[in-house]
Design a protein around this motif. Structure first.
Motif, PDB file in Angstrom:
ATOM      1  N   GLU A  16      -2.749  11.392  11.716  1.00 52.54           N
ATOM      2  CA  GLU A  16      -1.405  11.751  12.176  1.00 52.54           C
ATOM      3  C   GLU A  16      -0.389  10.823  11.519  1.00 52.54           C
ATOM      4  O   GLU A  16      -0.533   9.605  11.568  1.00 52.54           O
ATOM      5  CB  GLU A  16      -1.314  11.629  13.697  1.00 52.54           C
ATOM      6  CG  GLU A  16       0.074  11.875  14.275  1.00 52.54           C
ATOM      7  CD  GLU A  16       0.560  13.297  14.061  1.00 52.54           C
ATOM      8  OE1 GLU A  16       1.414  13.487  13.151  1.00 52.54           O
ATOM      9  OE2 GLU A  16       0.086  14.188  14.777  1.00 52.54           O
ATOM     10  N   TYR A  17       0.650  11.412  10.931  1.00 51.31           N
ATOM     11  CA  TYR A  17       1.641  10.618  10.223  1.00 51.31           C
ATOM     12  C   TYR A  17       2.958  10.472  10.983  1.00 51.31           C
ATOM     13  O   TYR A  17       3.783   9.641  10.608  1.00 51.31           O
ATOM     14  CB  TYR A  17       1.921  11.240   8.848  1.00 51.31           C
ATOM     15  CG  TYR A  17       0.722  11.210   7.936  1.00 51.31           C
ATOM     16  CD1 TYR A  17       0.323  10.031   7.311  1.00 51.31           C
ATOM     17  CD2 TYR A  17      -0.037  12.357   7.722  1.00 51.31           C
ATOM     18  CE1 TYR A  17      -0.789   9.993   6.488  1.00 51.31           C
ATOM     19  CE2 TYR A  17      -1.153  12.325   6.892  1.00 51.31           C
ATOM     20  CZ  TYR A  17      -1.521  11.148   6.283  1.00 51.31           C
ATOM     21  OH  TYR A  17      -2.632  11.115   5.475  1.00 51.31           O
ATOM     22  N   LYS A  45      -0.133  16.282  10.079  1.00 52.31           N
ATOM     23  CA  LYS A  45      -1.469  15.724   9.963  1.00 52.31           C
ATOM     24  C   LYS A  45      -2.136  16.120   8.659  1.00 52.31           C
ATOM     25  O   LYS A  45      -1.898  17.206   8.120  1.00 52.31           O
ATOM     26  CB  LYS A  45      -2.365  16.215  11.115  1.00 52.31           C
ATOM     27  CG  LYS A  45      -2.049  15.649  12.477  1.00 52.31           C
ATOM     28  CD  LYS A  45      -3.071  16.164  13.491  1.00 52.31           C
ATOM     29  CE  LYS A  45      -2.838  15.600  14.873  1.00 52.31           C
ATOM     30  NZ  LYS A  45      -3.852  16.095  15.840  1.00 52.31           N
ATOM     31  N   SER A  73       4.603  16.502  14.779  1.00 53.47           N
ATOM     32  CA  SER A  73       3.282  16.192  14.245  1.00 53.47           C
ATOM     33  C   SER A  73       3.202  16.650  12.801  1.00 53.47           C
ATOM     34  O   SER A  73       3.702  17.725  12.448  1.00 53.47           O
ATOM     35  CB  SER A  73       2.189  16.880  15.074  1.00 53.47           C
ATOM     36  OG  SER A  73       0.903  16.661  14.512  1.00 53.47           O
ATOM     37  N   ASN A  94      -7.729  14.335   9.785  1.00 49.29           N
ATOM     38  CA  ASN A  94      -7.059  14.383  11.093  1.00 49.29           C
ATOM     39  C   ASN A  94      -6.106  13.204  11.297  1.00 49.29           C
ATOM     40  O   ASN A  94      -5.730  12.877  12.424  1.00 49.29           O
ATOM     41  CB  ASN A  94      -8.068  14.437  12.247  1.00 49.29           C
ATOM     42  CG  ASN A  94      -7.481  15.084  13.490  1.00 49.29           C
ATOM     43  OD1 ASN A  94      -6.716  16.044  13.407  1.00 49.29           O
ATOM     44  ND2 ASN A  94      -7.818  14.555  14.653  1.00 49.29           N
ATOM     45  N   SER A 110       4.336   8.856  17.704  1.00 49.14           N
ATOM     46  CA  SER A 110       3.960   9.536  18.949  1.00 49.14           C
ATOM     47  C   SER A 110       5.123   9.759  19.904  1.00 49.14           C
ATOM     48  O   SER A 110       5.022  10.570  20.824  1.00 49.14           O
ATOM     49  CB  SER A 110       2.882   8.715  19.662  1.00 49.14           C
ATOM     50  OG  SER A 110       3.420   7.464  20.100  1.00 49.14           O
TER      51      SER A 110
END
Length: 284
Positions: free
Chosen positions: A32-33, A25, A23, A30, A36
Motif C-alpha cells: 500500500e502506497y 497498491k 488506496s 499487496n 492510512s
C-alpha cells in the motif's frame, strides 16, 4: 462509497466523498502506497484542493463588494461527487455548483476528477468548467500522502533536475515574506522531520516535473506533474508519511488585499470554457 479500480499490476480505491484517493497498491506484492489516514497525525489520504490551494487571509475574499468565507484548501474535499463513468480500470467523478457551495463560491462550475490505471501508474486528471458568463478565478492542487513503513530518515526525494530550491515560509498558514534555501545533494533531498518544523516546504516555481521517493536509495514511487507549476512537500512531526503536492496556485501572503482576482498565480477561466491538468503516480 468507494470505487475500486484494478489491473494486473496495481489497484486503486477512490471515495466518492471528495473524490479522494484512499488506496493505491501494487497488486503483485499487496504493498500500500497511500497513507492510512490515522487521525492521530492527519485524517486525510489525498484531498482535492479546489477552488483554492492553501489559506486565504482571514479565510475570506471579496467579490463584487460581498464577503465570502472560504476555508483552507477550499470545499471540494467536503462534498460528495457523482460517479459519472466507471469501468474496471477507470472512473470519473463530478462536483457541480449547489446552494451550499454558492454561499462560499458564487461561480457556476463543474469539477470533474478522472482516475485511470495504465500499467503500473495511476493518472489523476482535473477538468474544471466555467459554466457561467463571467470570468471565474480558481486554483487547483493535489495533496497525496504516501505511506512510509521504515524509519523516516531511510527515505529521500530525488528531483528530476539539479535545483536551487527556495521555500517560502508560512506563518499561521500565510506566506510571511521570509524564504530559506533547501539544499540538495545534487538532486537528492534526504528526509528529516526538521525540514518541516515551520510547516510545509513550498516551492512557488520549480524546474523538476518528476519527484521520486527513494527507500534506502532504492526507487519506490514517482510523481510526474508536467502540468503543475508549483510544489508543496509536507509531513507532520513523527508521522510515517510524506506528501508530494503538485499545485497550480498557493496560499495568500500576509499582505493580501482579499481580492481573489489579484491573488498571486490565480487562474482566470474565461466564461463557458474549461481547464485540464493531470499528474501521475508510478510504482517503480
Amino acid at each position: 462509497m468507494n470505487i475500486i479500480l484494478s489491473n494486473k499490476l496495481c489497484s486503486a480505491s477512490i471515495n466518492t466523498k471528495g473524490a479522494e484517493l484512499n488506496s493505491f497498491k501494487n497488486s503483485q506484492t499487496n504493498t500500500e502506497y497511500i497513507w492510512s489516514g490515522n487521525p492521530d497525525f492527519w485524517g486525510k489520504h489525498s484531498p482535492v484542493l479546489f477552488p483554492i490551494v492553501g489559506a486565504l487571509k482571514d479565510d475570506c475574499y471579496f467579490y463584487e463588494g460581498k464577503k465570502y468565507n472560504l476555508s483552507r484548501h477550499g470545499f471540494a474535499r467536503d462534498f460528495e461527487f457523482e460517479v459519472i463513468k466507471s469501468s474496471s480500470n477507470a472512473a470519473s467523478f463530478l462536483l457541480k455548483q449547489n446552494p451550499e457551495i454558492r454561499a462560499k463560491y458564487p461561480f457556476d462550475f463543474e469539477l470533474q476528477m478522472d482516475y485511470k490505471l495504465v500499467d503500473n501508474s495511476l493518472i489523476l486528471s482535473y477538468i474544471i468548467r466555467n459554466k457561467s458568463n463571467v470570468q471565474m478565478p480558481f486554483s487547483i492542487g493535489a495533496h497525496p500522502a504516501f505511506a512510509l513503513t521504515n524509519s523516516f530518515e531511510d527515505y529521500s526525494l530525488e528531483f528530476e533536475k539539479e535545483e536551487n530550491l527556495v521555500t517560502h515560509e508560512l506563518e499561521n498558514n500565510l506566506f510571511s515574506g521570509e524564504t530559506r534555501p533547501v539544499n540538495l545533494d545534487k538532486t537528492n533531498l534526504p528526509l528529516t522531520y526538521s525540514l518541516f518544523e515551520k510547516d510545509a516546504l513550498v516551492f512557488k516555481t520549480i524546474q523538476s516535473k518528476k519527484i521520486t521517493i527513494l527507500e534506502n536509495q532504492k526507487p519506490l514511487l514517482r510523481v510526474n506533474f508536467d502540468d503543475f507549476s508549483s510544489l508543496g512537500i509536507w509531513t507532520v512531526q513523527n508521522a510515517p508519511f510524506i506528501c508530494i503536492e503538485p499545485w497550480i496556485g498557493f496560499a495568500d501572503d500576509s499582505t493580501s488585499n482579499g481580492n481573489l482576482f489579484d491573488k498571486t498565480n490565480i487562474q482566470i477561466l474565461k466564461e463557458n470554457s474549461s481547464f485540464e491538468a493531470s499528474f501521475s503516480i508510478e510504482i517503480l
